[in-house]
Design a protein around this motif. Structure first.
Motif, short mmCIF file in Angstrom:
data_model
loop_
_atom_site.label_atom_id
_atom_site.label_comp_id
_atom_site.label_asym_id
_atom_site.label_seq_id
_atom_site.Cartn_x
_atom_site.Cartn_y
_atom_site.Cartn_z
N GLN A 51 -9.39 -32.80 -24.25
CA GLN A 51 -8.22 -33.45 -23.66
C GLN A 51 -8.61 -34.83 -23.14
OE1 GLN A 51 -6.41 -31.96 -19.89
NE2 GLN A 51 -4.59 -31.61 -21.15
N GLU A 52 -7.73 -35.78 -23.35
CA GLU A 52 -7.98 -37.13 -22.84
C GLU A 52 -7.84 -37.13 -21.33
OE1 GLU A 52 -6.90 -41.19 -24.87
OE2 GLU A 52 -5.21 -40.62 -23.59
N ARG A 53 -8.83 -37.67 -20.66
CA ARG A 53 -8.84 -37.74 -19.20
C ARG A 53 -9.23 -39.16 -18.77
NH1 ARG A 53 -9.52 -32.47 -16.76
NH2 ARG A 53 -8.39 -31.04 -18.13
N PRO A 54 -8.85 -39.57 -17.56
CA PRO A 54 -9.26 -40.88 -17.08
C PRO A 54 -10.69 -40.85 -16.55
CG PRO A 54 -7.82 -39.84 -15.48
CD PRO A 54 -7.90 -38.90 -16.65
N GLY A 55 -11.48 -41.80 -16.98
CA GLY A 55 -12.86 -41.89 -16.52
C GLY A 55 -13.05 -43.03 -15.54
N PHE A 56 -14.21 -43.67 -15.60
CA PHE A 56 -14.52 -44.79 -14.71
C PHE A 56 -13.47 -45.88 -14.87
CE2 PHE A 56 -17.13 -48.77 -14.11
CZ PHE A 56 -17.17 -48.69 -12.73
N GLU A 57 -12.92 -46.32 -13.73
CA GLU A 57 -11.86 -47.33 -13.67
C GLU A 57 -10.61 -46.91 -14.43
OE1 GLU A 57 -13.82 -50.91 -15.00
OE2 GLU A 57 -14.66 -51.30 -12.99
N GLY A 58 -10.45 -45.61 -14.60
CA GLY A 58 -9.25 -45.09 -15.25
C GLY A 58 -9.26 -45.17 -16.76
N MET A 122 -4.24 -37.74 -17.39
CA MET A 122 -3.86 -39.14 -17.56
C MET A 122 -2.54 -39.46 -16.88
SD MET A 122 -6.30 -40.70 -19.14
CE MET A 122 -5.45 -42.24 -19.46
N HIS A 123 -1.58 -38.51 -16.94
CA HIS A 123 -0.26 -38.84 -16.40
C HIS A 123 -0.23 -38.82 -14.87
CE1 HIS A 123 0.26 -34.35 -16.69
NE2 HIS A 123 0.90 -34.54 -15.55
N TYR A 124 -1.36 -38.48 -14.24
CA TYR A 124 -1.43 -38.57 -12.78
C TYR A 124 -1.66 -40.02 -12.32
CZ TYR A 124 -2.02 -33.45 -12.31
OH TYR A 124 -1.86 -32.09 -12.34
N LEU A 125 -2.21 -40.86 -13.20
CA LEU A 125 -2.62 -42.20 -12.78
C LEU A 125 -1.54 -42.99 -12.04
CD1 LEU A 125 -4.81 -43.38 -15.82
CD2 LEU A 125 -5.57 -42.69 -13.55
N SER A 129 -1.67 -43.05 -4.85
CA SER A 129 -1.54 -44.18 -3.92
C SER A 129 -2.71 -45.12 -4.20
CB SER A 129 -1.60 -43.68 -2.48
OG SER A 129 -2.91 -43.21 -2.18
N PRO A 130 -2.65 -46.39 -3.72
CA PRO A 130 -3.78 -47.29 -3.92
C PRO A 130 -5.09 -46.71 -3.42
CG PRO A 130 -1.88 -48.52 -3.17
CD PRO A 130 -1.51 -47.07 -3.08
N GLU A 131 -5.04 -45.98 -2.30
CA GLU A 131 -6.26 -45.38 -1.76
C GLU A 131 -6.76 -44.27 -2.67
OE1 GLU A 131 -9.27 -44.65 1.29
OE2 GLU A 131 -8.07 -46.34 0.60
N GLN A 132 -5.85 -43.44 -3.17
CA GLN A 132 -6.25 -42.35 -4.05
C GLN A 132 -6.81 -42.86 -5.38
OE1 GLN A 132 -2.53 -40.27 -4.18
NE2 GLN A 132 -2.96 -39.02 -2.37
N THR A 133 -6.32 -44.00 -5.85
CA THR A 133 -6.79 -44.59 -7.10
C THR A 133 -8.27 -44.94 -7.03
OG1 THR A 133 -4.59 -45.48 -7.59
CG2 THR A 133 -6.43 -46.50 -8.73
#
Length: 217
Positions: A51-58, A122-125, A129-133
């Motif tokens: 599954q595609e997931r967000p890695g370093f820096e999204g 991925m769809h959580y990105l 919030s800016p802090e959670q990112t």
């Protein structure tokens, strides 16, 4: 800590990841092969869940792990709820963290680290919030600070707060502490799923209502 010292620690962290992941894949290859055969026999094909997931820096990458659920679908072709697709064998794979073993390949290729915030969906990105990112300011990990402090039994807000705290405070010594604590957590099998759910409820944004049973096979 000076920036130069932190860069050195990052290089050492990457070296540790490569050596540990490479050794793990070789040493555990009989276990990995045996588990693959069991999954084929009990759950069918495919053996691996990708599954595609967000890695370093999204940045997206393809996460690889062992499949833990049946491919049961309703009349419309959609997956049935996780609770209906999860088997006793699948629960064991998750509770023992054996399903995570193929992620050693993600570590070896540099897409993940042994320790870091878990790569989610991925769809959580856009929901963070800016802090959670900021949880994406380091490579994602097989285990992390949130995993040894509740895993899936804590709220999303607690999980993300722990992830961000790790980003701000990580060190090689801290990573070693997390790895050791992760072994204890695996043997005690704490926090495998949220109360009343087969897996973690879906994240729909802080303060919003959360749906349950999101497929992560």
């Amino acid at each position: 800590m000076p920036a130069s010292d932190k860069r050195t620690e990052r290089r050492i962290k990457r070296l540790v990841d490569v050596v540990a992941a490479g050794a793990g894949l070789i040493i555990l290859s009989p276990v990995i092969a045996a588990v693959a055969l069991l999954i084929k026999a009990k759950l069918g094909s495919p053996v691996l869940f990708k599954q595609e997931r967000p890695g370093f820096e999204g940045r997206p990458f393809t996460l690889i792990k062992f499949r833990t659920m049946l491919d049961a679908r309703d009349t419309d072709g959609a997956h049935r709820p996780d609770a209906e697709r999860m088997t006793a064998f699948g629960r064991w794979l998750r509770s023992s963290s054996v399903d995570e073993l193929p992620e050693l390949w993600n570590v070896l290729t540099g897409e993940m680290s042994l320790v870091g915030p878990r790569p989610l969906l991925m769809h959580y990105l856009p929901l963070y919030s800016p802090e959670q990112t900021r949880r994406h300011d380091v490579p994602p990990g097989i285990t992390g600070w949130a995993q040894i402090n509740g895993r899936n039994a804590i709220s999303w807000e607690e999980k993300f707060a722990l992830d961000v705290w790790y980003v701000d405070n990580w060190s090689l010594a801290f990573d070693a502490k997390i790895l050791l604590a992760s072994l204890v957590s695996v043997f005690s099998r704490r926090g495998i799923s949220a109360e009343g759910a087969a897996t973690m409820p879906e994240f729909t944004g802080s303060g919003r209502k959360k749906k349950k049973n999101v497929s992560r096979s």
